[in-house]
Design a protein around this motif. Structure first.
Motif, PDB file in Angstrom:
ATOM      1  N   LYS A   1       0.843  -1.190   0.000  1.00  0.00           N
ATOM      2  CA  LYS A   1       0.000   0.000   0.000  1.00  0.00           C
ATOM      3  C   LYS A   1       0.879   1.240   0.000  1.00  0.00           C
ATOM      4  O   LYS A   1       1.673   1.448   0.919  1.00  0.00           O
ATOM      5  CB  LYS A   1      -0.910   0.011   1.230  1.00  0.00           C
ATOM      6  CG  LYS A   1      -1.930   1.128   1.213  1.00  0.00           C
ATOM      7  CD  LYS A   1      -2.842   1.031   2.426  1.00  0.00           C
ATOM      8  CE  LYS A   1      -3.870   2.157   2.418  1.00  0.00           C
ATOM      9  NZ  LYS A   1      -4.760   2.091   3.601  1.00  0.00           N
ATOM     10  N   PRO A   2       0.785   2.085  -1.015  1.00  0.00           N
ATOM     11  CA  PRO A   2       1.639   3.281  -1.074  1.00  0.00           C
ATOM     12  C   PRO A   2       1.264   4.295   0.011  1.00  0.00           C
ATOM     13  O   PRO A   2       0.100   4.412   0.395  1.00  0.00           O
ATOM     14  CB  PRO A   2       1.368   3.847  -2.474  1.00  0.00           C
ATOM     15  CG  PRO A   2       0.004   3.354  -2.817  1.00  0.00           C
ATOM     16  CD  PRO A   2      -0.139   2.007  -2.169  1.00  0.00           C
ATOM     17  N   ARG A   3       2.255   5.012   0.499  1.00  0.00           N
ATOM     18  CA  ARG A   3       2.015   6.067   1.475  1.00  0.00           C
ATOM     19  C   ARG A   3       1.554   7.313   0.713  1.00  0.00           C
ATOM     20  O   ARG A   3       2.214   7.733  -0.244  1.00  0.00           O
ATOM     21  CB  ARG A   3       3.292   6.355   2.252  1.00  0.00           C
ATOM     22  CG  ARG A   3       3.149   7.424   3.328  1.00  0.00           C
ATOM     23  CD  ARG A   3       4.482   7.633   4.029  1.00  0.00           C
ATOM     24  NE  ARG A   3       4.440   8.761   4.960  1.00  0.00           N
ATOM     25  CZ  ARG A   3       5.509   9.236   5.584  1.00  0.00           C
ATOM     26  NH1 ARG A   3       6.706   8.685   5.377  1.00  0.00           N
ATOM     27  NH2 ARG A   3       5.393  10.265   6.410  1.00  0.00           N
ATOM     28  N   VAL A   4       0.442   7.897   1.152  1.00  0.00           N
ATOM     29  CA  VAL A   4      -0.135   9.056   0.463  1.00  0.00           C
ATOM     30  C   VAL A   4       0.119  10.317   1.277  1.00  0.00           C
ATOM     31  O   VAL A   4      -0.350  10.442   2.419  1.00  0.00           O
ATOM     32  CB  VAL A   4      -1.647   8.875   0.228  1.00  0.00           C
ATOM     33  CG1 VAL A   4      -2.209  10.074  -0.532  1.00  0.00           C
ATOM     34  CG2 VAL A   4      -1.923   7.580  -0.532  1.00  0.00           C
ATOM     35  N   ILE A   5       0.882  11.234   0.706  1.00  0.00           N
ATOM     36  CA  ILE A   5       1.203  12.520   1.334  1.00  0.00           C
ATOM     37  C   ILE A   5       0.430  13.614   0.597  1.00  0.00           C
ATOM     38  O   ILE A   5       0.381  13.612  -0.634  1.00  0.00           O
ATOM     39  CB  ILE A   5       2.712  12.803   1.270  1.00  0.00           C
ATOM     40  CG1 ILE A   5       3.475  11.677   1.973  1.00  0.00           C
ATOM     41  CG2 ILE A   5       3.055  14.155   1.874  1.00  0.00           C
ATOM     42  CD1 ILE A   5       4.913  11.568   1.568  1.00  0.00           C
ATOM     43  N   SER A   6      -0.175  14.530   1.340  1.00  0.00           N
ATOM     44  CA  SER A   6      -1.004  15.571   0.706  1.00  0.00           C
ATOM     45  C   SER A   6      -0.529  16.969   1.066  1.00  0.00           C
ATOM     46  O   SER A   6      -0.232  17.264   2.228  1.00  0.00           O
ATOM     47  CB  SER A   6      -2.473  15.416   1.127  1.00  0.00           C
ATOM     48  OG  SER A   6      -3.036  14.238   0.585  1.00  0.00           O
ATOM     49  N   LEU A   7      -0.456  17.819   0.042  1.00  0.00           N
ATOM     50  CA  LEU A   7      -0.226  19.249   0.219  1.00  0.00           C
ATOM     51  C   LEU A   7      -1.587  19.937   0.111  1.00  0.00           C
ATOM     52  O   LEU A   7      -2.246  19.845  -0.922  1.00  0.00           O
ATOM     53  CB  LEU A   7       0.716  19.788  -0.857  1.00  0.00           C
ATOM     54  CG  LEU A   7       2.162  19.293  -0.809  1.00  0.00           C
ATOM     55  CD1 LEU A   7       2.927  19.795  -2.038  1.00  0.00           C
ATOM     56  CD2 LEU A   7       2.855  19.771   0.462  1.00  0.00           C
ATOM     57  N   VAL A   8      -2.009  20.607   1.178  1.00  0.00           N
ATOM     58  CA  VAL A   8      -3.351  21.188   1.231  1.00  0.00           C
ATOM     59  C   VAL A   8      -3.259  22.699   1.436  1.00  0.00           C
ATOM     60  O   VAL A   8      -2.475  23.188   2.257  1.00  0.00           O
ATOM     61  CB  VAL A   8      -4.173  20.565   2.378  1.00  0.00           C
ATOM     62  CG1 VAL A   8      -5.564  21.192   2.446  1.00  0.00           C
ATOM     63  CG2 VAL A   8      -4.276  19.052   2.194  1.00  0.00           C
ATOM     64  N   GLY A   9      -4.055  23.433   0.697  1.00  0.00           N
ATOM     65  CA  GLY A   9      -4.098  24.888   0.865  1.00  0.00           C
ATOM     66  C   GLY A   9      -4.929  25.536  -0.222  1.00  0.00           C
ATOM     67  O   GLY A   9      -5.202  24.931  -1.267  1.00  0.00           O
TER      68      GLY A   9
ATOM     69  N   LEU B   1      -1.293  29.289  -3.256  1.00  0.00           N
ATOM     70  CA  LEU B   1      -0.315  29.184  -2.169  1.00  0.00           C
ATOM     71  C   LEU B   1       0.974  28.486  -2.583  1.00  0.00           C
ATOM     72  O   LEU B   1       1.940  28.473  -1.825  1.00  0.00           O
ATOM     73  CB  LEU B   1      -0.927  28.456  -0.966  1.00  0.00           C
ATOM     74  CG  LEU B   1      -1.822  29.293  -0.046  1.00  0.00           C
ATOM     75  CD1 LEU B   1      -2.368  28.444   1.084  1.00  0.00           C
ATOM     76  CD2 LEU B   1      -1.059  30.474   0.531  1.00  0.00           C
ATOM     77  N   GLY B   2       0.974  27.854  -3.750  1.00  0.00           N
ATOM     78  CA  GLY B   2       2.197  27.224  -4.229  1.00  0.00           C
ATOM     79  C   GLY B   2       2.267  25.725  -4.038  1.00  0.00           C
ATOM     80  O   GLY B   2       3.364  25.145  -4.001  1.00  0.00           O
ATOM     81  N   LYS B   3       1.119  25.055  -3.944  1.00  0.00           N
ATOM     82  CA  LYS B   3       1.095  23.594  -3.770  1.00  0.00           C
ATOM     83  C   LYS B   3       1.749  22.892  -4.948  1.00  0.00           C
ATOM     84  O   LYS B   3       2.598  21.998  -4.780  1.00  0.00           O
ATOM     85  CB  LYS B   3      -0.355  23.103  -3.614  1.00  0.00           C
ATOM     86  CG  LYS B   3      -1.096  23.703  -2.459  1.00  0.00           C
ATOM     87  CD  LYS B   3      -2.499  23.151  -2.340  1.00  0.00           C
ATOM     88  CE  LYS B   3      -3.371  23.484  -3.537  1.00  0.00           C
ATOM     89  NZ  LYS B   3      -3.615  24.923  -3.701  1.00  0.00           N
ATOM     90  N   THR B   4       1.345  23.279  -6.158  1.00  0.00           N
ATOM     91  CA  THR B   4       1.902  22.655  -7.361  1.00  0.00           C
ATOM     92  C   THR B   4       3.397  22.922  -7.471  1.00  0.00           C
ATOM     93  O   THR B   4       4.173  22.024  -7.836  1.00  0.00           O
ATOM     94  CB  THR B   4       1.177  23.188  -8.616  1.00  0.00           C
ATOM     95  OG1 THR B   4      -0.202  22.804  -8.557  1.00  0.00           O
ATOM     96  CG2 THR B   4       1.798  22.628  -9.886  1.00  0.00           C
ATOM     97  N   THR B   5       3.822  24.122  -7.131  1.00  0.00           N
ATOM     98  CA  THR B   5       5.247  24.466  -7.199  1.00  0.00           C
ATOM     99  C   THR B   5       6.070  23.576  -6.272  1.00  0.00           C
ATOM    100  O   THR B   5       7.135  23.068  -6.651  1.00  0.00           O
ATOM    101  CB  THR B   5       5.455  25.948  -6.831  1.00  0.00           C
ATOM    102  OG1 THR B   5       4.707  26.759  -7.729  1.00  0.00           O
ATOM    103  CG2 THR B   5       6.926  26.319  -6.924  1.00  0.00           C
ATOM    104  N   LEU B   6       5.589  23.360  -5.044  1.00  0.00           N
ATOM    105  CA  LEU B   6       6.294  22.480  -4.109  1.00  0.00           C
ATOM    106  C   LEU B   6       6.344  21.048  -4.633  1.00  0.00           C
ATOM    107  O   LEU B   6       7.364  20.362  -4.499  1.00  0.00           O
ATOM    108  CB  LEU B   6       5.615  22.515  -2.742  1.00  0.00           C
ATOM    109  CG  LEU B   6       5.980  23.689  -1.835  1.00  0.00           C
ATOM    110  CD1 LEU B   6       5.069  23.711  -0.606  1.00  0.00           C
ATOM    111  CD2 LEU B   6       7.433  23.603  -1.407  1.00  0.00           C
ATOM    112  N   ALA B   7       5.242  20.609  -5.226  1.00  0.00           N
ATOM    113  CA  ALA B   7       5.217  19.261  -5.803  1.00  0.00           C
ATOM    114  C   ALA B   7       6.218  19.147  -6.945  1.00  0.00           C
ATOM    115  O   ALA B   7       6.904  18.121  -7.090  1.00  0.00           O
ATOM    116  CB  ALA B   7       3.801  18.930  -6.298  1.00  0.00           C
ATOM    117  N   GLN B   8       6.308  20.187  -7.756  1.00  0.00           N
ATOM    118  CA  GLN B   8       7.274  20.192  -8.861  1.00  0.00           C
ATOM    119  C   GLN B   8       8.714  20.140  -8.342  1.00  0.00           C
ATOM    120  O   GLN B   8       9.570  19.436  -8.895  1.00  0.00           O
ATOM    121  CB  GLN B   8       7.076  21.455  -9.713  1.00  0.00           C
ATOM    122  CG  GLN B   8       5.779  21.467 -10.499  1.00  0.00           C
ATOM    123  CD  GLN B   8       5.434  22.838 -11.057  1.00  0.00           C
ATOM    124  OE1 GLN B   8       5.839  23.868 -10.503  1.00  0.00           O
ATOM    125  NE2 GLN B   8       4.683  22.866 -12.146  1.00  0.00           N
TER     126      GLN B   8
END
Length: 373
Positions: free
Chosen positions: A158-166, A170-177
């Motif tokens: 089972k993969p671990r699911v980490i979420s950026l919420v905001g 706020l820059g969620k996509t930028t942090l993911a990139q």
């Protein structure tokens, strides 16, 4: 709400109201017409009495004279009412004719209220990023990388699911990139996949996006009749026993129960990997839980400081040739930064707009024109 959807809803409300009013008006006018007829009959009777009195030339009794005076006053009042009623009926008829003309113009202008509203799709994001433009997110970046690179059991299916919420901007996509392109992340995982989910969520489209990230030329990508079952079987085969890193960017859920059911097949198929991580970006913490993030794996992004917003504005507005002017405008710049409400996207947009505007007067004008509550 989309323009077509708004028009459709408005038209439904309008027609419903019109029909209801029409029904009530018919009932009302039926009763009113009866009263008008009674009034007209009485008016004729009064007119006859007054004519008879006039023929007699004189009214000898004082009481009779007083009574006829009152009757005459009411006669003129009734006559005015009937004139007004006739005028109103004419106006109503004219108004109805004009309304009919407006509704008949629908076909002329190609307006079809039975047409389904067009779905406005959100912009598609990619994994590419210029890290030199990232300001004020170092703490979140370190936390995210720590979660992604943490040692896990290679046998864990089972993969671990980490979420950026905001909230947006706020820059969620930028942090993911940043995480997606980090050298240690690249070395840590066997496979990396970037999928922009956005709204509306299309199951087959998302499944094909995963396959395309793994095998860009896979034959299933050209098959328009592929079922979700077939596509997820391919996904499972491609990630089997591999440690993968999958980003689901911009995940929405307007109906959490319905969306959760749609995601369930993906959750099951993605267990074919080993020791893998999934990163979700979303505006809603409920979505993070729906996607499988534990409370400790949810990173809530806060707003930037005024100082960081000013640094972004400064970077976007000035080139290296404007160092002195940048310092001269810093006080005004921080006032503008305060109006960004801690949103890096707002600071970027404002900084881009200010590029080339180098006078205090221009900056003061912009400060006074921005009214954010």
């Amino acid at each position: 709400m989309a323009a077509d959807a708004l028009l459709t809803d408005l038209f439904k409300q309008l027609t419903s109201t019109i029909f209801q009013l029409a029904k009530e008006e018919i009932k009302l006018l039926g009763g009113v017409d009866d009263e008008v007829q009674k009034l007209q009959d009485k008016l004729g009777f009064i007119k006859a009495i007054m004519d008879d009195a006039e023929e007699r030339h004189a009214v000898k009794q004082r009481a009779e004279k007083l009574w006829l005076g009152k009757l005459q006053d009411k006669y003129y009042e009734m006559d005015d009412v009937l004139d007004t009623w006739s005028t109103a009926r004419i106006k109503i008829k004219t108004l109805n004719e004009k309304l009919d003309g407006i509704f008949n113009d629908r076909e002329k202008y190609g307006i079809d209220f039975n047409r389904q509203p067009e779905v406005v799709e959100r912009p598609i994001t990619t994994s590419f990023v210029d890290e030199s433009n990232i300001i004020g997110r170092d703490n979140y970046r370190e936390e995210l990388l720590s979660n992604l690179l943490g040692v896990g059991s290679p046998k864990e299916r089972k993969p671990r699911v980490i979420s950026l919420v905001g909230m947006g901007g706020l820059g969620k996509t930028t942090l993911a990139q940043i995480a997606y392109n980090h050298s240690e992340v690249k070395a840590h995982f066997d496979e990396r996949m970037w999928v922009c989910v956005s709204d509306p969520f299309d199951q087959c489209k998302v499944a094909k996006a995963i396959i395309q990230e793994l095998v860009p030329t896979h034959e299933s990508l050209n098959n328009t009749t592929s079922t979700l079952q077939a596509l997820l079987r391919i996904v499972c085969d491609l990630i089997r026993d591999k440690k993968y890193f999958l980003v689901f960017d911009d995940v929405w859920a307007k109906d959490s129960i319905k969306e959760s059911e749609k995601w369930e097949p993906f959750k099951n198929a993605l267990t074919c990997g080993a020791g893998s991580k999934i990163l979700v970006t979303t505006r809603n913490e409920e979505v993070a839980h729906m996607m499988g993030s534990a409370k400790t794996d949810i990173i809530n992004l806060g707003n930037l400081s005024v100082e960081h917003c000013w640094l972004i504005i400064n970077k976007m507005a000035f080139s290296d040739d404007y160092g002195e002017q940048s310092r001269d405008l810093e006080e005004l710049g921080k006032q503008l930064a305060n109006k960004c409400k801690g949103l890096p996207l707002a600071a970027k947009i404002l900084g881009s707009y200010l590029r080339g505007k180098m006078s205090r007067k221009e900056w003061e004008k912009i400060i006074n024109s921005i009214n954010l509550s």
